[in-house]
Design a protein around this motif. Structure first.
Motif, PDB file in Angstrom:
ATOM      1  N   SER A 141       8.672  31.059 -16.983  1.00 43.86           N
ATOM      2  CA  SER A 141       7.675  31.176 -18.051  1.00 43.86           C
ATOM      3  C   SER A 141       7.031  32.560 -18.074  1.00 43.86           C
ATOM      4  O   SER A 141       6.822  33.143 -19.138  1.00 43.86           O
ATOM      5  CB  SER A 141       6.599  30.100 -17.865  1.00 43.86           C
ATOM      6  N   SER A 200      15.603  25.015 -18.365  1.00 43.24           N
ATOM      7  CA  SER A 200      15.148  26.096 -19.251  1.00 43.24           C
ATOM      8  C   SER A 200      16.301  26.857 -19.889  1.00 43.24           C
ATOM      9  O   SER A 200      16.069  27.829 -20.611  1.00 43.24           O
ATOM     10  CB  SER A 200      14.274  27.072 -18.465  1.00 43.24           C
ATOM     11  N   GLY A 251       9.701  27.664  -9.830  1.00 39.14           N
ATOM     12  CA  GLY A 251      10.763  28.179 -10.689  1.00 39.14           C
ATOM     13  C   GLY A 251      10.346  28.175 -12.151  1.00 39.14           C
ATOM     14  O   GLY A 251      10.597  29.142 -12.889  1.00 39.14           O
ATOM     15  N   GLU A 252       9.715  27.106 -12.598  1.00 41.57           N
ATOM     16  CA  GLU A 252       9.224  27.036 -13.978  1.00 41.57           C
ATOM     17  C   GLU A 252       8.176  28.111 -14.247  1.00 41.57           C
ATOM     18  O   GLU A 252       8.151  28.727 -15.324  1.00 41.57           O
ATOM     19  CB  GLU A 252       8.637  25.647 -14.247  1.00 41.57           C
ATOM     20  N   GLU A 253       7.316  28.352 -13.251  1.00 38.92           N
ATOM     21  CA  GLU A 253       6.285  29.379 -13.390  1.00 38.92           C
ATOM     22  C   GLU A 253       6.920  30.768 -13.526  1.00 38.92           C
ATOM     23  O   GLU A 253       6.508  31.568 -14.370  1.00 38.92           O
ATOM     24  CB  GLU A 253       5.364  29.334 -12.173  1.00 38.92           C
ATOM     25  N   ARG A 277      10.740  23.501  -7.947  1.00 36.40           N
ATOM     26  CA  ARG A 277      10.887  23.401  -9.401  1.00 36.40           C
ATOM     27  C   ARG A 277       9.651  23.947 -10.115  1.00 36.40           C
ATOM     28  O   ARG A 277       9.774  24.677 -11.103  1.00 36.40           O
ATOM     29  CB  ARG A 277      11.140  21.951  -9.808  1.00 36.40           C
ATOM     30  N   ALA A 278       8.469  23.609  -9.596  1.00 37.91           N
ATOM     31  CA  ALA A 278       7.230  24.095 -10.218  1.00 37.91           C
ATOM     32  C   ALA A 278       7.151  25.621 -10.171  1.00 37.91           C
ATOM     33  O   ALA A 278       6.792  26.266 -11.163  1.00 37.91           O
ATOM     34  CB  ALA A 278       6.023  23.467  -9.521  1.00 37.91           C
ATOM     35  N   GLN A 333      16.964  23.400 -10.604  1.00 35.40           N
ATOM     36  CA  GLN A 333      16.603  22.391 -11.599  1.00 35.40           C
ATOM     37  C   GLN A 333      15.796  23.018 -12.734  1.00 35.40           C
ATOM     38  O   GLN A 333      16.030  22.724 -13.913  1.00 35.40           O
ATOM     39  CB  GLN A 333      15.798  21.270 -10.944  1.00 35.40           C
ATOM     40  N   ALA A 334      14.847  23.887 -12.371  1.00 37.47           N
ATOM     41  CA  ALA A 334      14.031  24.564 -13.377  1.00 37.47           C
ATOM     42  C   ALA A 334      14.899  25.458 -14.261  1.00 37.47           C
ATOM     43  O   ALA A 334      14.705  25.521 -15.487  1.00 37.47           O
ATOM     44  CB  ALA A 334      12.939  25.387 -12.700  1.00 37.47           C
ATOM     45  N   CYS A 335      15.849  26.144 -13.659  1.00 37.24           N
ATOM     46  CA  CYS A 335      16.749  27.007 -14.427  1.00 37.24           C
ATOM     47  C   CYS A 335      17.582  26.182 -15.411  1.00 37.24           C
ATOM     48  O   CYS A 335      17.712  26.545 -16.592  1.00 37.24           O
ATOM     49  CB  CYS A 335      17.671  27.778 -13.485  1.00 37.24           C
ATOM     50  N   VAL A 361      14.357  25.151  -7.785  1.00 37.18           N
ATOM     51  CA  VAL A 361      14.497  26.334  -8.651  1.00 37.18           C
ATOM     52  C   VAL A 361      15.699  26.169  -9.577  1.00 37.18           C
ATOM     53  O   VAL A 361      15.631  26.457 -10.773  1.00 37.18           O
ATOM     54  CB  VAL A 361      14.637  27.612  -7.803  1.00 37.18           C
TER      55      VAL A 361
END
Length: 339
Positions: free
Chosen positions: A236, A264, A231-233, A228-229, A259-261, A257
């Motif tokens: 961003s 966002s 993916g967020e990076e 997740r971290a 979860q990050a999608c 990943v």
């Protein structure tokens, strides 16, 4: 051809013991050192055919060196499945499997076993590998290859897998492809701080003429949280210009990943196609369900068992390293153009 009586005399055991060992009697248990002496004597004296010798030398007592670590996450599941498959196969082959979590403990008990099979990602020190080989020269590492000149190995063909993933993404019209992975190493005589999947991605991206600048994220453990971290990076760093496709080194990372999608507002596969690796059970239940390369753990175990038995039966001194092919299980996160 030598007789049972002659082999018994050479090995120093009774004819009854020799006969039951050579006939692979499932009701008869002897020390591994006794079994080895009898089999060595039979080989030296030319007893039986090669196929017969290969059959009877299937080891009764082998060790499992479990070099995993608990991250309380999905990475555990992969190695737990390997371990379960090993015990099932050993039971089917009438092998006694004894588990060790420390190389020094196995070295101390080496005379109890014909050989060993090792699982787990934690690298052993060169000294530990050398000492292990001195007392137990027949061993097979599954999933890693830390000492190619000392022991055999059986691995999923990760380089071929990455090439196939890139090829199918490119064939579907994706030209901007990213990669998310974790910290790993390429092991041999030296240890290089790069995971095989990341190494293969860079290699094949260059051959395909793809731009990778700023599209590779590879650090930290193979966990959902780290996925997740990362993916967020990625999201961003590339807001408004996301990769067309994304290859993720393991399902544990891919879950994070996704979860990050979702957090966002990135829709998979509309905004970015995602291909993962391992095909763990969780891949069926993510949203969207993950397209993931299946690593057949039963086949890895079967190949490791056969490789170990063959090495022991022939007293082979040249190490063998096998690569097992994988297959993409297509789900919603990426559907190839030809499906």
């Amino acid at each position: 051809m030598a007789t049972i009586r002659e082999i018994a005399k050479k090995a120093g055991f009774s004819q009854a013991t020799v006969s039951r060992v050579l006939n692979d009697d499932p009701t008869f248990t002897v020390k591994e050192t006794t079994r080895k002496k009898i089999l060595d004597a039979s080989l030296e004296m030319g007893y039986g055919t090669m196929s017969h010798l290969q059959r009877v030398v299937i080891p009764q007592n082998i060790a499992l060196l479990n070099d995993t670590f608990s991250d309380k996450g999905l990475q555990d599941a992969y190695f737990n499945e390997l371990r379960t498959s090993l015990y099932q196969r050993a039971n089917a082959e009438r092998m006694n499997l004894s588990e060790y979590y420390d190389a020094d403990a196995l070295i101390a008990d080496a005379d109890k076993y014909s050989g060993f099979i090792a699982i787990g990602p934690q690298p052993l020190t060169p000294d530990a590998l050398r000492r292990l080989h001195e007392v137990l020269p027949y061993g097979v590492f599954i999933d890693i290859n830390p000492a190619p000149n000392l022991f055999d190995s059986v691995q999923p063909d990760l380089e071929q897998m990455i090439m196939d993933a890139m090829d199918t993404l490119v064939s579907s019209g994706n030209r901007r492809i990213g990669f998310i992975g974790g910290s790993g190493s390429i092991m041999g005589k030296c240890e290089y701080p790069e995971d095989t999947r990341a190494f293969a991605f860079r290699n094949w991206a260059t051959r395909y003429g793809l731009e990778t600048e700023g599209l590779i994220f590879e650090e930290g453990p193979f966990t959902v949280e780290n996925g997740r971290a990362l993916g967020e990076e990625l999201i961003s760093a590339h807001a408004g210009n996301l990769p067309d496709g994304l290859i993720v080194a393991a399902d544990s990372l891919a879950v994070g990943v996704l979860q990050a999608c979702a957090a966002s507002g990135v829709l998979v596969p509309r905004d970015m196609r995602v291909v993962s690796i391992n095909n763990q059970e969780i891949a069926k239940y993510t949203s969207p369900a993950l397209s993931s390369y299946d690593i057949n753990k039963d086949e890895l175990v079967r190949a490791a068992m056969v490789t170990l038995a063959e090495a022991i039966s022939t007293r082979r001194t040249i190490n063998h390293h096998l690569r097992i092919s994988t297959e993409l299980v297509v789900r919603d996160s990426y559907i190839p153009a030809d499906k």
